[in-house]
Each structure stands twice: as C-alpha cells, then as structure tokens.
Write an enzyme that holds these catalytic residues in place. Structure first.
Site, PDB file in Angstrom:
ATOM      1  CB  THR A 167      -0.949  -0.001   1.206  1.00  0.00           C
ATOM      2  OG1 THR A 167      -1.777  -1.167   1.130  1.00  0.00           O
ATOM      3  CG2 THR A 167      -1.820   1.241   1.237  1.00  0.00           C
ATOM      4  CG  ASN A 175      -6.178  -8.712  -5.080  1.00  0.00           C
ATOM      5  OD1 ASN A 175      -6.057  -7.988  -6.062  1.00  0.00           O
ATOM      6  ND2 ASN A 175      -7.102  -8.518  -4.162  1.00  0.00           N
ATOM      7  CD  GLN A 217      -1.826 -11.752  -4.244  1.00  0.00           C
ATOM      8  OE1 GLN A 217      -1.314 -12.870  -4.173  1.00  0.00           O
ATOM      9  NE2 GLN A 217      -2.442 -11.188  -3.216  1.00  0.00           N
ATOM     10  CB  SER A 247       3.303  -6.664   0.166  1.00  0.00           C
ATOM     11  OG  SER A 247       3.037  -6.731   1.551  1.00  0.00           O
ATOM     12  CG  HIS A 292       1.423  -9.335   4.332  1.00  0.00           C
ATOM     13  ND1 HIS A 292       0.165  -9.859   4.216  1.00  0.00           N
ATOM     14  CD2 HIS A 292       1.334  -8.056   3.896  1.00  0.00           C
ATOM     15  CE1 HIS A 292      -0.647  -8.925   3.737  1.00  0.00           C
ATOM     16  NE2 HIS A 292       0.032  -7.831   3.531  1.00  0.00           N
ATOM     17  CB  THR A 341      14.634   4.441  11.929  1.00  0.00           C
ATOM     18  OG1 THR A 341      15.095   5.708  12.418  1.00  0.00           O
ATOM     19  CG2 THR A 341      15.584   3.343  12.393  1.00  0.00           C
ATOM     20  CB  CYS A 371      -7.683  -4.994   1.138  1.00  0.00           C
ATOM     21  SG  CYS A 371      -6.214  -6.017   1.101  1.00  0.00           S
TER      22      CYS A 371
HETATM   23  C1  LIG Z   1      -2.127  -7.474  -0.441  1.00  0.00           C
HETATM   24  C2  LIG Z   1      -2.121  -6.625  -1.644  1.00  0.00           C
HETATM   25  C3  LIG Z   1      -1.856  -5.248  -1.568  1.00  0.00           C
HETATM   26  C4  LIG Z   1      -1.633  -4.544  -0.256  1.00  0.00           C
HETATM   27  O1  LIG Z   1      -0.442  -4.955   0.363  1.00  0.00           O
HETATM   28  P1  LIG Z   1      -0.079  -4.498   1.856  1.00  0.00           P
HETATM   29  O2  LIG Z   1       1.343  -4.881   2.002  1.00  0.00           O
HETATM   30  O3  LIG Z   1      -0.982  -5.312   2.717  1.00  0.00           O
HETATM   31  O4  LIG Z   1      -0.308  -3.053   1.960  1.00  0.00           O
HETATM   32  C5  LIG Z   1      -1.821  -4.523  -2.732  1.00  0.00           C
HETATM   33  N1  LIG Z   1      -2.043  -5.110  -3.927  1.00  0.00           N
HETATM   34  C6  LIG Z   1      -2.292  -6.421  -4.055  1.00  0.00           C
HETATM   35  C7  LIG Z   1      -2.508  -7.012  -5.406  1.00  0.00           C
HETATM   36  C8  LIG Z   1      -2.350  -7.228  -2.922  1.00  0.00           C
HETATM   37  O5  LIG Z   1      -2.610  -8.519  -3.050  1.00  0.00           O
END
Ligand SMILES: *Cc1c(COP(=O)(O)O)cnc(C)c1O
Length: 382
Positions: free
Chosen positions: A74, A153, A181, A201, A203, A239, A325
């Site tokens: 994000t 996603n 993704q 991202s 996670h 930081t 989300c």
């Molecule tokens: C999960 C996701 C995001 C957001 O990622 P965050 O690290 O949670 O902010 C944006 N775009 C896509 C396609 C996602 O799957």
C-alpha cells in the site's frame, strides 16, 4: 478447536520458519540503527540491510540501488503513483489504470483526481485481461503514468504487463505495476522489461506484515511522499525496519530457489481442487482467465446458492469472497463485477488460494467439504 484448512494465501501468508530464524537476531543481538555509521551495532545492521537488498534485487534481476524499502505494498503504491504525479505535473495530468486493480491503486487514483489528475479506468474483457492496444488507444499527450497490476489478487489473472510497458514507453509515459501477487510466484526479470516502478509486499511471500518495497528504475523522476532523515536515497525517510528487511531478503532468496518446484506443485494441487469441485458441480464457473493465471489461485462462482450462506457454511476451510482488504464492505467484489458477473453470482464466488503448507490430503478434504456444503445448500434451496 481444530483450525480450518488455510486456503487464503493471497490475503496473507504465514512467516516461513527459516525467515523467522533469519530475522530474530536483528531484534536483540543486532539491534543497531542501520544509519549509525560510527559503531559496530549500526554497521552490522547496515550490512544486513545491504545483504537483504541484494537478495531482493536478485529475485527481480534489478540493481540494489533501485529498491526502496517501505511498510508494504500500500505504501509502495502510494509513493509510486503520488510521487510520479508530483514529479511530472509540468508534463501532464493523465493516469491510466484498470477497473480490476486493488483498492490500494484505485483509492490513490481517486485521491489524485481530487488534486487535478484525470484518471482513465480501463474495462477488462470478460476474462479479466487488458491489452496493450487498449492502453495505447487510451493514451493522450497528457498521459504521464499507466498502472496495471501484474496478477490479480482475487482471480489470479496475469496481465501482459511486459508488452503493456513497451507500449507505454513508445508513447513516452511511465509504467507502474502492482506486482504484490506476482513476486515469489512468477519469474520476474526487470532487466528484460520497460517497467519503471514495481510494488511488492513481504507478507504475501512468507515474510511478516509491515515490510515491502518499491522498485524504481534508475533516473525515474519521483518525489518522496515521506520526508525526514533522507533514508533510502531520500526516496523514503524513516529509520529502517531492519528485522523486516532481513526477513524480506530471506523470503526473496527462498522464493528464488524454490519457485521452480513450488509453482508446478501448487498448480497441480489447484487443478486437483478445481477439477474435484467441477466434477461435483458442473455448473460452477471459473472466474477470470484460466490460461493466464497464478499457479496457486482459483476463483469459483457457484450458481443457485446464496453467497452469504455459502461463506458462512464453509467453516472447515479458510477462504474468502472478494479481497480481504475490502472485506469490511458488503458490496459485491468490484473485480468480479468488472468481469460482468451479476451481484448474486459475485456474492456466491469463492477465492481459493494455496501456499507452502497446502497438501494433497488437505485439498481432498476441502473438495469433500465444498461438496457437502454446496450440496446441502442446494437441497434446502437457500
Ligand atoms: C495485499 C495486496 C496489496 C496490499 O499490500 P499491503 O502490504 O498489505 O499493503 C496490494 N495489492 C495487491 C494485489 C495485494 O494482493
């Protein structure tokens, strides 16, 4: 309590134990500030960040200096879109994106529209795809930026981003892709593309929440959206999250070495799940392109079933309807609506997304559970 089978890896992934092991010392023993150049604590942290930056650069075949660490996709998308808009205002105000983008892109575009940007939202075809020709036709002399996600996603649909990037360059604009993704699931070689900016991202690839990165091709004009100590070559002050960065680097390294075996394994399991469900219910529809799709994802529409009852009853598997989300809203998925689904069918659609801990045994249990639940709901006619 017995936990449901986790089939929601596109919402988030668990931290890989090897990633956790790599990051842990950076909370305690090696706790230094990577900007402290006067002692060994800081220097150790800076070395770890440099190593992680190289690991991530290797996964993308980019240069380490082209990577900016952020708090997640994000933030990366906000920096990319707002930063390019601000840096190019003298050249134009037109941005092109797609109706099926993640809210992190769509909401930033809405914000920029308030600031005077003109936004074109391209409609995808019923398979969820946009073409380079469609992008070219939408471009005007005022177009400064095109943003098209690499893989969706919700449906897993893979856009032809390399070809689109080429077209965008021929017209003299910049190209950003939300590759959240795609990274870790698909081979990405940025040295072979005209992509200028790419968001990712941690996670979504077995690193923790709260760490991500933005790739910014050398010489791409970009204005920082967070000012302060001029960290990350003044592109993102604050930081550095050293443990998170170490984790993202390790996750990138693991993805690079394991993707070639993991992607076909997941595709086989995903196909097993899809075939199993379709064998029980031949009227089930696959949402989005089957040919151009992430190996781990299937999004299925169940006609003649109430969507809410379906999601409530599928309690032995952890799946989702729409993206996590936007789960706070009760609107039908904007992605499925853009593919032309009715509200009812969009509500009665389920996204299954597989990952590292998916096995044949739990896929077979999931098939049986779906068969029981959908069969029952159809008999009672909810
Ligand atoms: C999960 C996701 C995001 C957001 O990622 P965050 O690290 O949670 O902010 C944006 N775009 C896509 C396609 C996602 O799957």
């Amino acid at each position: 309590m017995t936990y449901p089978i986790y089939l929601d890896h596109n919402a988030t992934t668990p931290v890989d134990p090897r990633v956790l092991e790599a990051m842990l010392p950076y909370f305690t023993e090696h706790f230094g500030n990577a900007a402290s150049r006067t002692h060994v604590f800081g220097l150790n942290a800076a070395d770890a960040v440099a190593h992680a930056r190289q690991q991530l650069a290797d996964l993308l075949n980019a240069s380490p200096v082209e990577l900016v660490f952020t708090s997640g996709a994000t933030e990366s998308i906000n920096l990319a879109l707002k930063g390019v808009f601000e840096a190019n205002q003298h050249r134009g105000n037109h941005i092109i994106t797609v109706q099926t983008e993640h809210k992190a892109v769509l909401d930033v575009c809405e914000h920029l529209a308030q600031l005077g940007a003109e936004i074109t939202y391209l409609p995808p075809n019923p398979d969820g795809l946009v073409t380079p020709e469609q992008v070219a036709a939408a471009m005007t002399p005022a177009t400064i930026l095109v943003s098209v996600m690499w893989a969706n996603n919700e449906t897993g649909t893979i856009q032809p981003v390399e070809a689109i990037a080429e077209t965008v360059h021929q017209h003299g604009a910049l190209f950003h892709t939300d590759a959240t993704q795609a990274v870790g699931k698909l081979l990405i070689d940025l040295s072979q593309t005209r992509i200028d900016l790419l968001s990712l991202s941690g996670h979504k690839l077995y690193a923790p929440k709260g760490i991500g990165a933005l790739y910014v091709r050398k010489k791409t004009p970009l204005i920082a959206q967070q000012d302060g100590g001029r960290h990350e070559r003044a592109r993102r002050s604050g930081t550095l999250n050293v443990p998170g960065i170490v984790a993202l680097g390790k996750a990138a390294e693991l993805a690079q070495t394991e993707m070639l075996t993991e992607a076909p394994r997941l595709a086989a399991l995903r196909n097993r799940l899809e075939t199993g469900i379709l064998a029980n219910f031949p009227d089930v529809q696959v949402n989005g392109s089957r040919a151009h799709r992430l190996p781990n994802t299937t999004n299925l529409a169940f006609p003649n079933v109430d969507g809410e009852a379906l999601l409530m009853s599928l309690n032995e598997i952890a799946v989702s309807n729409g993206s996590a989300c936007t789960a706070a809203s009760t609107d039908p998925s904007h992605v499925l609506k853009a593919l032309g689904l009715s509200d009812d069918l969009a509500y009665a659609s389920v996204r299954f997304s597989l990952g590292l801990n998916s096995t044949e045994a739990n896929i077979d249990r999931a098939i049986e559970h779906v068969a029981n639940v959908v069969g029952r709901l159809r008999v009672v006619g909810v």
